[in-house]
Structure formats: C-alpha cells, structure tokens
Design a protein around this motif. Structure first.
Motif, PDB file in Angstrom:
ATOM      1  N   ASP A   1       0.831   9.177  -9.409  1.00 35.53           N
ATOM      2  CA  ASP A   1       0.808   8.147 -10.450  1.00 35.53           C
ATOM      3  C   ASP A   1       2.203   7.850 -10.986  1.00 35.53           C
ATOM      4  O   ASP A   1       2.488   6.733 -11.400  1.00 35.53           O
ATOM      5  CB  ASP A   1      -0.109   8.556 -11.597  1.00 35.53           C
ATOM      6  N   ALA A   2       3.068   8.862 -10.959  1.00 35.17           N
ATOM      7  CA  ALA A   2       4.448   8.700 -11.423  1.00 35.17           C
ATOM      8  C   ALA A   2       5.376   8.250 -10.293  1.00 35.17           C
ATOM      9  O   ALA A   2       6.595   8.189 -10.485  1.00 35.17           O
ATOM     10  CB  ALA A   2       4.955  10.012 -12.011  1.00 35.17           C
ATOM     11  N   ALA A   3       4.819   7.931  -9.140  1.00 33.06           N
ATOM     12  CA  ALA A   3       5.567   7.458  -7.965  1.00 33.06           C
ATOM     13  C   ALA A   3       6.535   8.511  -7.416  1.00 33.06           C
ATOM     14  O   ALA A   3       7.539   8.183  -6.806  1.00 33.06           O
ATOM     15  CB  ALA A   3       6.306   6.162  -8.269  1.00 33.06           C
ATOM     16  N   ASP A   4       6.215   9.791  -7.622  1.00 31.34           N
ATOM     17  CA  ASP A   4       7.019  10.882  -7.071  1.00 31.34           C
ATOM     18  C   ASP A   4       6.335  11.367  -5.795  1.00 31.34           C
ATOM     19  O   ASP A   4       5.574  12.330  -5.797  1.00 31.34           O
ATOM     20  CB  ASP A   4       7.141  12.010  -8.092  1.00 31.34           C
ATOM     21  N   GLU A   5       6.607  10.680  -4.701  1.00 34.61           N
ATOM     22  CA  GLU A   5       5.937  10.985  -3.441  1.00 34.61           C
ATOM     23  C   GLU A   5       6.337  12.344  -2.877  1.00 34.61           C
ATOM     24  O   GLU A   5       5.505  13.049  -2.305  1.00 34.61           O
ATOM     25  CB  GLU A   5       6.188   9.880  -2.433  1.00 34.61           C
TER      26      GLU A   5
ATOM     27  N   THR B   1      -8.333  22.713  -7.999  1.00 27.49           N
ATOM     28  CA  THR B   1      -8.427  21.589  -8.932  1.00 27.49           C
ATOM     29  C   THR B   1      -7.115  21.377  -9.663  1.00 27.49           C
ATOM     30  O   THR B   1      -6.679  20.235  -9.851  1.00 27.49           O
ATOM     31  CB  THR B   1      -9.565  21.838  -9.947  1.00 27.49           C
ATOM     32  N   VAL B   2      -6.472  22.460 -10.060  1.00 26.80           N
ATOM     33  CA  VAL B   2      -5.185  22.367 -10.760  1.00 26.80           C
ATOM     34  C   VAL B   2      -4.145  21.716  -9.842  1.00 26.80           C
ATOM     35  O   VAL B   2      -3.414  20.816 -10.257  1.00 26.80           O
ATOM     36  CB  VAL B   2      -4.705  23.761 -11.228  1.00 26.80           C
ATOM     37  N   ALA B   3      -4.088  22.156  -8.588  1.00 31.76           N
ATOM     38  CA  ALA B   3      -3.123  21.593  -7.642  1.00 31.76           C
ATOM     39  C   ALA B   3      -3.419  20.122  -7.362  1.00 31.76           C
ATOM     40  O   ALA B   3      -2.498  19.295  -7.310  1.00 31.76           O
ATOM     41  CB  ALA B   3      -3.133  22.390  -6.343  1.00 31.76           C
ATOM     42  N   SER B   4      -4.680  19.797  -7.201  1.00 31.52           N
ATOM     43  CA  SER B   4      -5.066  18.411  -6.946  1.00 31.52           C
ATOM     44  C   SER B   4      -4.708  17.503  -8.123  1.00 31.52           C
ATOM     45  O   SER B   4      -4.196  16.393  -7.940  1.00 31.52           O
ATOM     46  CB  SER B   4      -6.568  18.352  -6.675  1.00 31.52           C
ATOM     47  N   ARG B   5      -4.962  17.987  -9.334  1.00 31.39           N
ATOM     48  CA  ARG B   5      -4.633  17.214 -10.534  1.00 31.39           C
ATOM     49  C   ARG B   5      -3.121  16.960 -10.628  1.00 31.39           C
ATOM     50  O   ARG B   5      -2.683  15.852 -10.910  1.00 31.39           O
ATOM     51  CB  ARG B   5      -5.125  17.950 -11.774  1.00 31.39           C
ATOM     52  N   ARG B   6      -2.334  18.001 -10.353  1.00 30.32           N
ATOM     53  CA  ARG B   6      -0.873  17.850 -10.414  1.00 30.32           C
ATOM     54  C   ARG B   6      -0.379  16.881  -9.342  1.00 30.32           C
ATOM     55  O   ARG B   6       0.508  16.056  -9.599  1.00 30.32           O
ATOM     56  CB  ARG B   6      -0.189  19.207 -10.254  1.00 30.32           C
ATOM     57  N   MET B   7      -0.963  16.951  -8.159  1.00 27.69           N
ATOM     58  CA  MET B   7      -0.599  16.028  -7.081  1.00 27.69           C
ATOM     59  C   MET B   7      -0.869  14.585  -7.511  1.00 27.69           C
ATOM     60  O   MET B   7      -0.036  13.699  -7.313  1.00 27.69           O
ATOM     61  CB  MET B   7      -1.379  16.356  -5.814  1.00 27.69           C
ATOM     62  N   GLN B   8      -2.021  14.343  -8.137  1.00 31.57           N
ATOM     63  CA  GLN B   8      -2.361  12.997  -8.589  1.00 31.57           C
ATOM     64  C   GLN B   8      -1.422  12.515  -9.682  1.00 31.57           C
ATOM     65  O   GLN B   8      -1.021  11.351  -9.701  1.00 31.57           O
ATOM     66  CB  GLN B   8      -3.808  12.942  -9.082  1.00 31.57           C
ATOM     67  N   GLU B   9      -1.052  13.407 -10.603  1.00 35.06           N
ATOM     68  CA  GLU B   9      -0.097  13.041 -11.650  1.00 35.06           C
ATOM     69  C   GLU B   9       1.224  12.575 -11.039  1.00 35.06           C
ATOM     70  O   GLU B   9       1.816  11.595 -11.492  1.00 35.06           O
ATOM     71  CB  GLU B   9       0.165  14.231 -12.575  1.00 35.06           C
ATOM     72  N   LEU B  10       1.688  13.277 -10.028  1.00 34.45           N
ATOM     73  CA  LEU B  10       2.951  12.922  -9.387  1.00 34.45           C
ATOM     74  C   LEU B  10       2.829  11.625  -8.600  1.00 34.45           C
ATOM     75  O   LEU B  10       3.768  10.817  -8.580  1.00 34.45           O
ATOM     76  CB  LEU B  10       3.438  14.067  -8.508  1.00 34.45           C
TER      77      LEU B  10
ATOM     78  N   SER C   1       0.838  -1.198   0.000  1.00 33.66           N
ATOM     79  CA  SER C   1       0.000   0.000   0.000  1.00 33.66           C
ATOM     80  C   SER C   1       0.870   1.243   0.000  1.00 33.66           C
ATOM     81  O   SER C   1       1.904   1.291   0.648  1.00 33.66           O
ATOM     82  CB  SER C   1      -0.901   0.016   1.228  1.00 33.66           C
ATOM     83  N   LYS C   2       0.402   2.245  -0.727  1.00 33.60           N
ATOM     84  CA  LYS C   2       1.118   3.521  -0.755  1.00 33.60           C
ATOM     85  C   LYS C   2       0.784   4.315   0.488  1.00 33.60           C
ATOM     86  O   LYS C   2      -0.356   4.352   0.921  1.00 33.60           O
ATOM     87  CB  LYS C   2       0.693   4.336  -1.964  1.00 33.60           C
ATOM     88  N   VAL C   3       1.773   4.935   1.037  1.00 29.62           N
ATOM     89  CA  VAL C   3       1.567   5.832   2.155  1.00 29.62           C
ATOM     90  C   VAL C   3       1.626   7.242   1.594  1.00 29.62           C
ATOM     91  O   VAL C   3       2.606   7.635   0.979  1.00 29.62           O
ATOM     92  CB  VAL C   3       2.643   5.644   3.244  1.00 29.62           C
ATOM     93  N   VAL C   4       0.560   7.979   1.774  1.00 36.98           N
ATOM     94  CA  VAL C   4       0.491   9.343   1.282  1.00 36.98           C
ATOM     95  C   VAL C   4       0.479  10.275   2.472  1.00 36.98           C
ATOM     96  O   VAL C   4      -0.321  10.108   3.387  1.00 36.98           O
ATOM     97  CB  VAL C   4      -0.777   9.571   0.421  1.00 36.98           C
ATOM     98  N   ARG C   5       1.383  11.218   2.459  1.00 37.78           N
ATOM     99  CA  ARG C   5       1.445  12.193   3.540  1.00 37.78           C
ATOM    100  C   ARG C   5       0.328  13.209   3.326  1.00 37.78           C
ATOM    101  O   ARG C   5       0.172  13.763   2.249  1.00 37.78           O
ATOM    102  CB  ARG C   5       2.790  12.906   3.517  1.00 37.78           C
TER     103      ARG C   5
END
Length: 78
Positions: A47-51, A36-45, A5-9
């Motif tokens: 997905d790219a495993a850039d925690e 929304t823009v910030a949330s979308r960018r957070m999700q992209e990162l 499981s991924k741990v998200v801070r």
C-alpha cells in the motif's frame, strides 16, 4: 496487461536464510498468528508502494509456511 497494474513478486523457493531467521522470530513471538502478521506487514508495504519491502515480507511469509507445515507424503525429515 494494463501498464498501470502492479507487478508483485511471488515468494520463491530459494528464500534466503535471513527470511527463515525472521520467520522463526515471528513464530516465537506470535505463534499461530505469525503468518497473519507477516501477511499484514506485506500488505502495508504494498500500500505504501514499497515493493522491495513487500517482497522481503513475502519471503518471510513463505518461510513461516515452510517452518510450520507438516511433512509431505514420502518426505524424509532431517
């Protein structure tokens, strides 16, 4: 808890000033869509495993919410 499981801070209340500066820029550029823009960018990162990157954008998203929210009941504004 599954070890895969991924741990998200989650965003912290001790968000650094740089996150507030970035939030202000996003608000100026995107207005009501800044969160929304910030949330979308957070999700992209994520997905790219850039925690670390995702955590930075989580802080920016939190800062956007703080900047744009109204006063809380009984809160004295500066």
């Amino acid at each position: 808890m599954d070890m895969q499981s991924k741990v998200v801070r989650l965003p912290r209340y001790e968000v650094r000033i740089d996150s507030y500066r970035a939030a202000k820029i996003l608000i100026d550029k995107h207005g009501a869509e800044a969160g929304t823009v910030a949330s979308r960018r957070m999700q992209e990162l994520l997905d790219a495993a850039d925690e670390a990157g995702a955590a930075a954008w989580a802080d920016i998203h939190f800062a956007i919410g703080e900047i744009t929210r109204g006063p809380r009941p009984g809160e004295v504004r500066n």
